[in-house]
Design a protein around this motif. Sequence first.
Motif, short mmCIF file in Angstrom:
data_model
loop_
_atom_site.label_atom_id
_atom_site.label_comp_id
_atom_site.label_asym_id
_atom_site.label_seq_id
_atom_site.Cartn_x
_atom_site.Cartn_y
_atom_site.Cartn_z
N GLN A 28 0.84 -1.20 0.00
CA GLN A 28 0.00 0.00 0.00
C GLN A 28 0.88 1.26 0.00
O GLN A 28 1.91 1.31 0.68
N HIS A 29 0.46 2.24 -0.78
CA HIS A 29 1.11 3.57 -0.81
C HIS A 29 2.60 3.44 -1.14
O HIS A 29 3.45 4.03 -0.48
N LYS A 30 2.92 2.63 -2.14
CA LYS A 30 4.31 2.38 -2.48
C LYS A 30 5.01 3.68 -2.86
O LYS A 30 4.48 4.47 -3.64
N GLY A 31 6.21 3.89 -2.29
CA GLY A 31 7.03 5.06 -2.65
C GLY A 31 6.72 6.29 -1.82
O GLY A 31 7.38 7.31 -1.94
N SER A 32 5.66 6.21 -0.98
CA SER A 32 5.33 7.37 -0.13
C SER A 32 5.76 7.10 1.30
O SER A 32 6.18 5.99 1.65
N GLN A 33 5.62 8.11 2.12
CA GLN A 33 5.99 7.95 3.52
C GLN A 33 5.06 6.96 4.22
O GLN A 33 5.42 6.37 5.24
N ASN A 34 3.85 6.77 3.68
CA ASN A 34 2.86 5.87 4.31
C ASN A 34 2.94 4.44 3.79
O ASN A 34 2.07 3.62 4.08
N GLU A 35 3.98 4.14 2.98
CA GLU A 35 4.08 2.80 2.41
C GLU A 35 4.10 1.73 3.51
O GLU A 35 4.78 1.88 4.52
N ARG A 36 3.32 0.68 3.28
CA ARG A 36 3.35 -0.44 4.23
C ARG A 36 2.95 -1.73 3.50
O ARG A 36 2.29 -1.70 2.46
N LYS A 37 3.38 -2.82 4.09
CA LYS A 37 3.06 -4.14 3.56
C LYS A 37 2.05 -4.81 4.47
O LYS A 37 2.25 -4.86 5.69
N ILE A 38 0.99 -5.32 3.85
CA ILE A 38 -0.01 -6.09 4.61
C ILE A 38 0.16 -7.56 4.23
O ILE A 38 0.00 -7.93 3.06
N ARG A 39 0.49 -8.34 5.22
CA ARG A 39 0.76 -9.77 5.00
C ARG A 39 -0.54 -10.54 4.83
O ARG A 39 -1.53 -10.27 5.52
N GLY A 40 -0.54 -11.51 3.92
CA GLY A 40 -1.76 -12.29 3.75
C GLY A 40 -1.64 -13.35 2.69
O GLY A 40 -0.55 -13.80 2.35
N SER A 41 -2.78 -13.75 2.15
CA SER A 41 -2.86 -14.82 1.16
C SER A 41 -3.64 -14.33 -0.05
O SER A 41 -4.75 -13.80 0.08
N LEU A 42 -3.05 -14.51 -1.24
CA LEU A 42 -3.69 -14.12 -2.48
C LEU A 42 -4.37 -15.34 -3.10
O LEU A 42 -3.73 -16.35 -3.38
N LYS A 43 -5.69 -15.26 -3.28
CA LYS A 43 -6.48 -16.39 -3.81
C LYS A 43 -6.84 -16.09 -5.27
O LYS A 43 -7.41 -15.03 -5.58
#
Length: 921
Positions: free
Chosen positions: A46-61
């Motif tokens: 989420q929000h790649k390249g910005s100060q708010n960028e973060r990764k949400i861990r999970g499963s892609l179906k």
Amino acid sequence: MARNMHQAFAGAAVVGETQHRRERFSLLLLNLEEYYFEQHTANHIQHKGSQNERKIRGSLKICSKSVIFEPDAISQPIIKIPLRDCIKIGKHGENGASRHFAKAISGGISLIFSQVYFIKEHNIVAPYKIERGTMEYVFELDVSGKVEDVVETLLQLHRASCLDKLGDQTAMITAILQSRLARTSFDKNRFQSVSEKLHMECKAEMVTPLVTNPGHVCITDTTLYFQPLNGYPKPMVQITLHDVRRIYKRRHGLMPLGLEVFCTEDDLCSDVYLKFYERQDRDDLYFYIATYLEHHVAERTAEGYTLQWQRGLLSNYQYLLHLNTLADRSCNDLSQYPVFPWVVSDYSSSELDLSNPGTFRDLSKPVGALNKERLERLLTRYQEMPEPKFMYGSHYSSPGYVLFYLVRIAPEYMLCLQNGRFDNADRMFNSIAETWKNCLDGATDFKELIPEFYGDDVSFLVNSLKLDLGKRQGGQMVDDVELPPWARSPEDFLQKSRDALESDYVSEHLHEWIDLVFGYKQKGRDAVGAHNVFHPLTYEGGVDLNSIEDPDEKVAMLTQILEFGQTPKQLFVTPHPRRITPKFKSLFQPSSYNASMADSPGEESFEDLTEESRTLAWSNITRLQLHEQHKIHKEAVTGIAVSHSGSSVFTTSQDSTLKMFSKESKMLQRSISFSNMALSSCLLLPGDATVVSSSWDNNVYFYSIAFGRRQDTLMGHDDAVSKICWHDNRLYSASWDSTVKVWSGVPAEMPGSWRHQFDLLAELEHDVSVDTISLSAASTLLVSGTKEGTVTIWDLTAATILHQIPCHSGTVCDTAFSPDSRHVLSAGEDGCLNVVDVQTGMLISSMTSDEPQRCFLWDGNSVLSGSQSGELLVWDLLGGKIRERIQGHTGAVTCMWMNEQCSRVITGGADRQIMFWKLQC
């Protein structure tokens, strides 16, 4: 599938601790007719390249019509992106899309789309939130080497989703699915034992409510396996064949492709429901399991359950469950969910009076015909309608109606069915009384009930999940279901509903509702006469999907039918028998069991005592022991008659003789021959002064015991007389000349004469030779059995046929009414014992042995039969099994006699012997 439907629904609706907290995903998040293919551990960037960028861990179906991302953190919503709303799909950084991020996200997949759903945020089941507008999501796979394959799969599925025609979409997705199944096979390392022998393997889908899950089926000599293609919800489902109790072929999506397996006798829900791609695969698997079960479990039919229900062994609730199961109704198929009747019509009184007929709904009418004014409007429209005509535009059972009742325990099913939304708050299941009123008055509401209304789990009536189901127009929130005044609590409501279902009134009338839903009033002219005509597409065989060539039309037709609801498979084509209740128990019974007994103060108690002793004796009939045996004839014994005192035994034989045997001295006292032809049966006239014998020489002979000579000869037939009966100075004679004749046998009024004057009162004509007859207890009915296997029930008061039933594939060896004259039992050369309901003529039970049963005695529930091999067999008709085999004659058992107390039995055989048996209690 769970043992209880509430558990099944609750398992999807309630996210429990540990395991469920990690995985909130379920197949219910998919669209109808969508498949879940594979999953990959990933991060949502989420929000790649910005100060708010973060990764949400999970499963892609990866699913056939959508991409679903399930975050590990339950505070985050599940994301569902429909593939048809995708604008661009590719590897992140390719084709000019976010190229400067390519190195940073080597395992990235980019989706650009116009619509996304957010589901189960904070793990709360609620209507889906929708966000619209062009946006891009990036997902980073843990295994970057899989990105290209996943992107290729998504592009292929995207092309399918964007096809103009629904039929083309379905065809392309089906081809993708079949290709995946073909590239995989069952993992035989999953076998429970290395010694298991593989019998067959094929492709199939496991069916649960609203969803199916593709995979591989495998059956060995001990176990049935299903391995889901996607490994969800677990890598393997397995059922030990030894645990299987029932299996049923099913229609699924109107096609004969389903198979449902139960490991319990009475549960509502099965252990597995499979849908096959090829009918032959389904049939082969069914045959294999059925063959296995033949050695372990008795097969059940609707007729077998009917006898159990009539005799009180099954409750009304249990019987309806069994009928639903036999009629293709399944908890796993919401378009064919089990259907139960409304039985109570009073939802306003403070007390529920089950002794008042006015408390109950008229079970002889469908819901749509209960309101006379509404029915008149519907009939007017029906008359003006072009063919094909139908009276009701909606059905009494459909997925929407089932979930209307169950939304409080199955909210995710409702959201799945209605594209992520609950119904309008005022249209929800808010009140029992309101729902009943709408079924009576609503222009398009004709729904019946579901089994849960007569169960013991109140969950579906209580909003224990604290769901936000909306606010009604009056301002009140939708919460627990409002109960009628006579119910103090949900538990009390279900208890009183069960009491109503099992009440005398419902027991006396339930067969009328069965006629409508499962029986002869379901289709044709009888359905029209009963105002019970629904849309033709709801009936089995109403449409042949294979004949529809346009795939788009086929998919649309199937969707319409499944959403509209389906009529149960027709189980009965003749009127259904009524239940035996105290009110109807004496329908055909004589006023007194023993009319010849003199009136005395102790008569009633003596009869009660005798009846009690009979019941006790039959319950112990397996303890029959051989007491003595005597060979008194030169050929097969054909008939037995015993004097009232029990001291003299008269027998006839194919050696043409009538013999008189003394039980006390164990000596043969007389041997009489009337001609050189075989004698076929004998009986004693009241008073024990005269023995009557029938002969193959076409005559009936009367022999005076006191005077030791023949006193009469009735030359009444043109071929051998096969069987005779006597009651109230009337002789009934059956013959190979295809007739049964009724004679008046009044003694001639001449001093010193013992002769009878015979007048022919009636002639009951048959098409072929008659081999056996029997009278009902009151002698108002007669049953005959013919050489070609037909059983005919005659009304003797009018000499007319009540019912003619083709019961056996060969000669009918013996027939008899039950003591209450409600049923007829017949035994045939084909080895079958068949029970026919006297009132309706319906065959309600059939049991088979591996050899003919030549003769029998029965009490309505148990049967003592004599077999071709000489054994005596004790049958439990209600349990559907042979309880005991007793060694007896060395040849066929040809005739039987039992005393009034049912404690002594005499049998005659082809081995020329008579055997005396005693009950060892």
